[in-house]
Design an enzyme around this catalytic site. Structure first.
Site, short mmCIF file in Angstrom:
data_model
loop_
_atom_site.label_atom_id
_atom_site.label_comp_id
_atom_site.label_asym_id
_atom_site.label_seq_id
_atom_site.Cartn_x
_atom_site.Cartn_y
_atom_site.Cartn_z
N MET A 1 -15.68 -15.04 21.96
CA MET A 1 -15.39 -16.24 21.17
C MET A 1 -16.49 -17.28 21.30
O MET A 1 -17.22 -17.30 22.30
CB MET A 1 -14.07 -16.90 21.64
CG MET A 1 -12.82 -16.26 21.16
SD MET A 1 -11.37 -17.26 21.66
CE MET A 1 -10.09 -16.37 20.81
N CYS A 2 -16.60 -18.11 20.29
CA CYS A 2 -17.40 -19.34 20.36
C CYS A 2 -16.70 -20.36 19.49
O CYS A 2 -15.72 -20.05 18.81
CB CYS A 2 -18.84 -19.10 19.95
SG CYS A 2 -19.07 -18.68 18.21
N SER A 3 -17.19 -21.58 19.48
CA SER A 3 -16.50 -22.66 18.75
C SER A 3 -16.44 -22.40 17.26
O SER A 3 -15.50 -22.81 16.59
CB SER A 3 -17.19 -24.00 19.02
OG SER A 3 -18.57 -23.93 18.66
#
Length: 278
Positions: free
Chosen positions: A106-108
């Site tokens: 995941m990332c933002s």
């Protein structure tokens, strides 16, 4: 009374990278039931900003290992690179360790850092660059960044140390790639033997005159072209001549050995063999 079905909302930019490897944008509260359904062992977070407290509490409750990789190594200083090579290297080594699966990356945004990690994973899988970029752009849409694409193209695969316990899909893909390369080498050796008439002498190289003028310029033999009276054949077909590797530039040798129809016996061509072949 009908059984009630729990409502599950899929995170944005969600996708299955490979069996046991998922990708998504940072999850919100409505996405938690869906993540619970995946039974994640590891969540790898690549952005430097923190997760929501409710999300971290959820991970603790599910006994999911949380690795906030973006908090340690994220972006290099004074360089064009959108992310640091250390982040991508560490992320790939975690993703390729089967002991972390099932894992969610995941990332933002779910696009930039995550997309770059997935793209570099495809490099390790020997994907074609076009296919790799198509996958990145499919998730990024109008938010695709040229710097990310350039980073994936220039990424040095030798930086990654493959873990001891690799996933089965990665091992199988490597094995199939090696088998295809071995088949290709065998087909090339077979073609060489046919061209040499079964001779055990090492092949060399095939070349024909692009213009069919028989000029001797270091690439074409002076006797490559013969008249109809000498060989009884159409002079529009150039005669292939054997040359030693030192006689030809490397890129031309690569072009002909990999791409040229001269290795196919049942085809005919024009004198201009570099270009369209009829």
């Amino acid at each position: 009374m009908a059984a009630m079905v729990a409502y599950m909302s899929v995170p944005d930019a969600y996708g299955v990278v490979e069996p046991g490897v998922y990708r998504a944008k940072a999850a919100a509260a409505p996405n938690l039931p869906f993540l619970l359904h995946l039974r994640l062992r590891t969540l790898l977070y690549l952005s430097p900003d923190p997760l929501l407290p409710s999300f971290t509490a959820f991970l603790d409750k599910c006994a999911t290992r949380f690795i906030h990789l973006g908090l340690r190594v994220w972006k290099p200083y004074a360089t064009w690179k959108p992310v640091s090579e250390e982040l991508i290297k560490d992320a790939l080594e975690i993703v390729l360790d089967v002991n972390t699966h099932p894992i969610m990356v995941m990332c933002s945004s779910g696009i930039h850092q995550t997309g770059t990690v997935v793209g570099c994973l495809r490099r390790l899988q020997k994907w074609n660059l076009t296919s790799l970029l198509e996958e990145y752009r499919r998730y990024a849409g109008s938010k695709a960044r040229y710097a990310n694409e350039q980073f994936m193209e220039l990424f040095d695969e030798d930086l990654v140390t493959l873990p001891k316990d690799l996933p089965a899909w990665f091992i199988d893909q490597r094995r199939m790639m090696e088998e295809e390369e071995a088949d290709f080498r065998r087909s090339q050796e077979s073609a060489v033997q046919q061209i040499n008439g079964g001779s055990s002498s090492p092949l060399t190289w095939l070349e024909a005159s692009p213009l069919g003028n028989g000029s001797s310029n270091g690439h074409v033999s002076g006797n490559a072209q013969r008249t109809d009276e000498e060989n009884g054949e159409d002079t529009s077909k150039p005669l292939a001549t054997v040359k030693t590797p030192t006689d030809v530039v490397n890129y031309r040798k690569f072009y002909y050995l990999r791409s040229s129809p001269l290795t196919t016996e049942d085809r005919s061509y024009k004198r201009k063999i570099i270009g369209k072949v009829e």
